[in-house]
Every structure is written in structure tokens, then in C-alpha cells.
Design a protein around this motif. Sequence first.
Motif, mmCIF file in Angstrom:
data_model
loop_
_atom_site.group_PDB
_atom_site.id
_atom_site.type_symbol
_atom_site.label_atom_id
_atom_site.label_comp_id
_atom_site.label_asym_id
_atom_site.label_seq_id
_atom_site.Cartn_x
_atom_site.Cartn_y
_atom_site.Cartn_z
ATOM 1 N N LEU A 56 0.836 -1.190 0.000
ATOM 2 C CA LEU A 56 0.000 0.000 0.000
ATOM 3 C C LEU A 56 0.881 1.254 0.000
ATOM 4 O O LEU A 56 1.889 1.300 0.699
ATOM 5 C CB LEU A 56 -0.891 0.028 1.239
ATOM 6 N N PRO A 57 0.478 2.287 -0.719
ATOM 7 C CA PRO A 57 1.236 3.540 -0.696
ATOM 8 C C PRO A 57 1.174 4.190 0.684
ATOM 9 O O PRO A 57 0.171 4.095 1.396
ATOM 10 C CB PRO A 57 0.512 4.405 -1.732
ATOM 11 N N LEU A 58 2.275 4.840 1.061
ATOM 12 C CA LEU A 58 2.319 5.545 2.343
ATOM 13 C C LEU A 58 1.407 6.758 2.307
ATOM 14 O O LEU A 58 1.365 7.488 1.315
ATOM 15 C CB LEU A 58 3.755 5.987 2.646
ATOM 16 N N ASP A 59 0.660 7.008 3.400
ATOM 17 C CA ASP A 59 -0.226 8.169 3.434
ATOM 18 C C ASP A 59 0.511 9.437 3.869
ATOM 19 O O ASP A 59 -0.026 10.532 3.782
ATOM 20 C CB ASP A 59 -1.451 7.914 4.319
ATOM 21 N N LYS A 60 1.758 9.282 4.364
ATOM 22 C CA LYS A 60 2.618 10.425 4.683
ATOM 23 C C LYS A 60 4.069 9.958 4.600
ATOM 24 O O LYS A 60 4.346 8.761 4.569
ATOM 25 C CB LYS A 60 2.297 11.003 6.052
ATOM 26 N N ALA A 61 4.992 10.893 4.579
ATOM 27 C CA ALA A 61 6.409 10.547 4.491
ATOM 28 C C ALA A 61 6.829 9.728 5.710
ATOM 29 O O ALA A 61 6.293 9.885 6.805
ATOM 30 C CB ALA A 61 7.253 11.808 4.375
ATOM 31 N N LEU A 62 7.807 8.840 5.511
ATOM 32 C CA LEU A 62 8.310 7.994 6.585
ATOM 33 C C LEU A 62 9.830 8.092 6.604
ATOM 34 O O LEU A 62 10.487 7.823 5.605
ATOM 35 C CB LEU A 62 7.896 6.540 6.364
ATOM 36 N N CYS A 63 10.390 8.489 7.750
ATOM 37 C CA CYS A 63 11.831 8.636 7.913
ATOM 38 C C CYS A 63 12.350 7.514 8.804
ATOM 39 O O CYS A 63 11.791 7.251 9.867
ATOM 40 C CB CYS A 63 12.145 9.999 8.532
ATOM 41 N N ALA A 64 13.421 6.851 8.364
ATOM 42 C CA ALA A 64 14.054 5.797 9.153
ATOM 43 C C ALA A 64 15.543 6.099 9.252
ATOM 44 O O ALA A 64 16.192 6.374 8.243
ATOM 45 C CB ALA A 64 13.824 4.438 8.511
ATOM 46 N N ILE A 65 16.066 6.047 10.484
ATOM 47 C CA ILE A 65 17.485 6.300 10.728
ATOM 48 C C ILE A 65 17.977 5.254 11.727
ATOM 49 O O ILE A 65 17.447 5.146 12.830
ATOM 50 C CB ILE A 65 17.724 7.705 11.302
ATOM 51 N N GLY A 66 18.976 4.484 11.321
ATOM 52 C CA GLY A 66 19.549 3.488 12.228
ATOM 53 C C GLY A 66 19.700 2.140 11.562
ATOM 54 O O GLY A 66 19.868 2.036 10.351
ATOM 55 N N PHE A 67 19.612 1.090 12.382
ATOM 56 C CA PHE A 67 19.807 -0.279 11.906
ATOM 57 C C PHE A 67 18.470 -1.010 11.826
ATOM 58 O O PHE A 67 17.887 -1.328 12.860
ATOM 59 C CB PHE A 67 20.720 -1.052 12.862
ATOM 60 N N PRO A 68 17.986 -1.329 10.626
ATOM 61 C CA PRO A 68 16.809 -2.193 10.539
ATOM 62 C C PRO A 68 17.163 -3.573 11.100
ATOM 63 O O PRO A 68 18.314 -4.003 11.036
ATOM 64 C CB PRO A 68 16.536 -2.295 9.039
#
Length: 189
Positions: A1-13
Motif C-alpha cells: 500500500l502507498p504511504l499516506d505520509k512521508a516515513l523517515c528511518a534512521i539506524g539499523f533495521p
Amino acid sequence: LPLDKALCAIGFPVATLWAKTNPAGAVSGPTDTDFNVRVLDVYPNGDEFFVAEGCVNARARNYARTLAENPMSDFRYQIGSDGKAFFPADTVALTNINIGQLYEYHFRMLPLAYVWGKSHKIKILITSSNNPRYQSNPNIPMDDGKFFRRIPNDGRSTTFNGQPVSPRKAVQRIAISSTHPSHIELPVY
């Protein structure tokens, strides 16, 4: 599904895969394999861009779990009773897996700092190889404590328990269910 807002990820998945392997020509016994996970950004127009990746070797699954479950500050060298320095995770044994048996692989992926835009999608690719970025795995067992290092795809056999074993292709299966919840934890900022 498309994101409904921006998503920021920083670090180790952190990836958790429930998987099993079946190498060609073998129905039981010990083996080894790899699982590679890639995270991509899928733009609204369908273009896909690589974001991050991680790899786990089945023989090193307990070592990878140790690294994933402990904060980075836990990974300082320590001094043993013999006065020698050692890295605590290095004491975890490398052991084969059993053909056809389901295992949990829990491992920290390479770090990322990324923002998926609104209406973008997050795509996860799981493979058993990413050669030449990572050395290809011949899907054969090794003696405990040893690790496979040689030229990828050289076709050479090796010896395990006194018997010759040759590289082989493998069928990999990933379990996705409530009892075996394979998933990726993104470090959302």
C-alpha cells in the motif's frame, strides 16, 4: 500500500526471518545457506530504488542474533581469565542447520538514513544470494567452528565428516504466519 505520509528511518533495521532450506540431492542431514534482505523505495511511477540491505549466514545465525539483540555499547573487547582480549560475540559457535527444518534468523541489517515520500511504497526482497556483493554460499555443511571461504562458484568439493560434498543449489522457503512472523523492524525516526 502507498504511504499516506512521508516515513523517515534512521539506524539499523532488524530482520526476523523464519525459513528453511532444501538443497538439491539431499533430503536430510546438515547444511548451510544464506538469506539476503533488501529494502527498496518504490516511487508512484513504479521506479524502484535500493535503500538498505542485510545478510545472514545460517551457520552464523546465533552470532547474528547476539549482535541484533545487544546495544552497540555491549560490543567492546573484554579481557578473559587468561589475560587475553576477546570480543564477546566471537564466543558464539558456528553450527550447521538441518535440511528442511524451520529456523528463526534474527539479524541487524546495514544502517540507513532515508525518507520514503508520501505515496511511495516500501518493498522487501528476500533472496539466497547477492553475488558478487556477498560471497555465494555452496549450501554444504562445514565442520563446527569453520567458515566457508573460497572463490565463489568455483565448483570444488570439500570434505565433511570424511565424506566429499559438492556445492548444490537449494530451494528456500520463508514462513509468514502468526506463529512464524517473518518481518523487518525499521528504525522509524
